[in-house]
Scaffold this active site. Structure first.
Site, PDB file in Angstrom:
ATOM      1  N   ALA A  16       0.801  -1.227   0.000  1.00  0.00           N
ATOM      2  CA  ALA A  16       0.000   0.000   0.000  1.00  0.00           C
ATOM      3  C   ALA A  16       0.831   1.274   0.000  1.00  0.00           C
ATOM      4  O   ALA A  16       0.293   2.362   0.155  1.00  0.00           O
ATOM      5  CB  ALA A  16      -0.939   0.004   1.207  1.00  0.00           C
ATOM      6  N   ARG A  18       2.427   2.683  -2.465  1.00  0.00           N
ATOM      7  CA  ARG A  18       2.332   3.479  -3.698  1.00  0.00           C
ATOM      8  C   ARG A  18       1.387   2.799  -4.681  1.00  0.00           C
ATOM      9  O   ARG A  18       0.882   1.712  -4.439  1.00  0.00           O
ATOM     10  CB  ARG A  18       3.712   3.677  -4.326  1.00  0.00           C
ATOM     11  N   ASP A  65       7.229  -8.193   4.889  1.00  0.00           N
ATOM     12  CA  ASP A  65       7.435  -8.962   3.671  1.00  0.00           C
ATOM     13  C   ASP A  65       6.389 -10.062   3.682  1.00  0.00           C
ATOM     14  O   ASP A  65       6.475 -11.016   4.454  1.00  0.00           O
ATOM     15  CB  ASP A  65       8.847  -9.549   3.665  1.00  0.00           C
ATOM     16  N   VAL A  66       5.368  -9.940   2.834  1.00  0.00           N
ATOM     17  CA  VAL A  66       4.236 -10.873   2.903  1.00  0.00           C
ATOM     18  C   VAL A  66       4.616 -12.291   2.531  1.00  0.00           C
ATOM     19  O   VAL A  66       3.881 -13.237   2.834  1.00  0.00           O
ATOM     20  CB  VAL A  66       3.061 -10.390   2.029  1.00  0.00           C
ATOM     21  N   ASN A  92      -2.727  -6.908  -2.203  1.00  0.00           N
ATOM     22  CA  ASN A  92      -2.303  -6.137  -3.368  1.00  0.00           C
ATOM     23  C   ASN A  92      -0.814  -6.308  -3.694  1.00  0.00           C
ATOM     24  O   ASN A  92      -0.391  -6.040  -4.818  1.00  0.00           O
ATOM     25  CB  ASN A  92      -2.616  -4.654  -3.120  1.00  0.00           C
ATOM     26  N   TYR A 158       5.182 -14.684 -13.484  1.00  0.00           N
ATOM     27  CA  TYR A 158       4.152 -13.691 -13.176  1.00  0.00           C
ATOM     28  C   TYR A 158       2.774 -14.202 -13.568  1.00  0.00           C
ATOM     29  O   TYR A 158       1.804 -14.086 -12.820  1.00  0.00           O
ATOM     30  CB  TYR A 158       4.485 -12.396 -13.906  1.00  0.00           C
ATOM     31  N   ALA A 160       1.889 -17.371 -13.934  1.00  0.00           N
ATOM     32  CA  ALA A 160       1.542 -18.496 -13.073  1.00  0.00           C
ATOM     33  C   ALA A 160       1.064 -18.015 -11.708  1.00  0.00           C
ATOM     34  O   ALA A 160       0.089 -18.547 -11.143  1.00  0.00           O
ATOM     35  CB  ALA A 160       2.742 -19.424 -12.915  1.00  0.00           C
ATOM     36  N   ALA A 161       1.726 -17.017 -11.162  1.00  0.00           N
ATOM     37  CA  ALA A 161       1.336 -16.493  -9.851  1.00  0.00           C
ATOM     38  C   ALA A 161      -0.070 -15.912  -9.896  1.00  0.00           C
ATOM     39  O   ALA A 161      -0.892 -16.160  -8.996  1.00  0.00           O
ATOM     40  CB  ALA A 161       2.332 -15.432  -9.398  1.00  0.00           C
ATOM     41  N   ILE A 191      -3.609  -0.307 -16.621  1.00  0.00           N
ATOM     42  CA  ILE A 191      -3.667   0.708 -15.570  1.00  0.00           C
ATOM     43  C   ILE A 191      -2.355   1.485 -15.572  1.00  0.00           C
ATOM     44  O   ILE A 191      -1.273   0.904 -15.623  1.00  0.00           O
ATOM     45  CB  ILE A 191      -3.897   0.057 -14.186  1.00  0.00           C
TER      46      ILE A 191
END
Length: 255
Positions: A16, A18, A65-66, A92, A158, A160-161, A191
């Protein structure tokens, strides 16, 4: 007086600091939520949280760090100490490593999967404990397709994720539905973010080229903004969408 759709809800937003995450944090705050601004870069998270506090909103910046389950657990413990509950989670956070498949190392593959997919798992698993106890919750995941026509094919990790995030959303919605928890996914496209601009630059395109390409592809004839995504996330996070779950909603200015 205009009613606030998220008044006193406790909302956790990852990545979150930026871009889209920041826009979601601002939108939620405007609607009365107590916002946890989570980011791997504490300086960015602090900047957003301070902006929310300046307009009189309650906010907390947390570095996490998620991809690291222990860090996520510590983050939610801190949230519990300060707020006592978790009502909304927006997954996100995500990264990209655009590398041709034949050159990609296992570590490079793992890094993308770890943040986007494992990170969504780590945060959702931590958040659902509070939501189940409350018999209420909203989880919104973000997957982020990038148009292949931008010319860069080196996106196996990317892709695959993000495909994993979408499948994860549908199954989690089934599992958590009996606890009055809605789980949905947003797939933004075209976007205007820093990530999209970097992708265009790697493909040898200037911003004007990107916008020209977008105008030719998008029926609405404009690129989307982070605020466009934030508006859809808000809808999925509030009670107006209480009968929507397990859905992947494309936000791309057309079909």
């Amino acid at each position: 007086m205009v009613s606030m759709r998220l008044l006193d809800k406790v909302a956790v937003i990852t990545g979150a600091g930026r871009g889209i995450g920041k826009a979601i944090a601002l939108k939620f705050s405007e609607e009365g939520a107590k916002v946890i601004v989570s980011d791997i870069e504490l300086s960015y998270a602090n900047g957003v949280a301070e902006k929310l506090k300046e307009i009189g909103r309650e906010a907390l910046a947390i570095k996490a760090d998620v991809s690291q389950q222990q860090e996520v657990k510590l983050m939610f413990k801190q949230i519990e100490r300060q707020f006592g509950r978790v009502d909304i989670l927006v997954n996100n956070a995500g990264i990209r490593r655009d590398i041709p498949f034949h050159k990609m190392s296992g570590e490079e593959w793992d890094s993308v999967i770890a943040v986007q997919l494992r990170g969504s798992f780590n945060c959702a698993q931590a958040a659902q404990r509070y939501m189940v106890r409350q018999n209420y919750g909203k989880i919104v995941n973000l997957s982020s397709p990038i148009p292949a026509a931008l010319g860069n094919r080196a996106q196996t990790s990317y892709s695959a994720a993000n495909a994993g995030v979408e499948a994860f959303t549908k199954t989690l919605a089934v599992e958590l539905g009996r606890h009055n928890i809605n789980v949905n996914c947003i797939a933004p496209d075209f976007i205007d973010t820093e990530m999209t601009r970097n992708t265009a630059r790697r493909a040898g395109m200037y911003l004007t080229d990107l916008k020209r390409f977008a105008l030719a592809q998008i029926p609405l004839r404009r690129m989307g903004t982070p605020e466009d995504i934030a508006n859809v996330v808000l809808f999925l996070a509030c009670d107006e969408s209480s009968f929507i779950s397990g859905q992947v909603i494309c936000v791309r200015g057309g079909p």
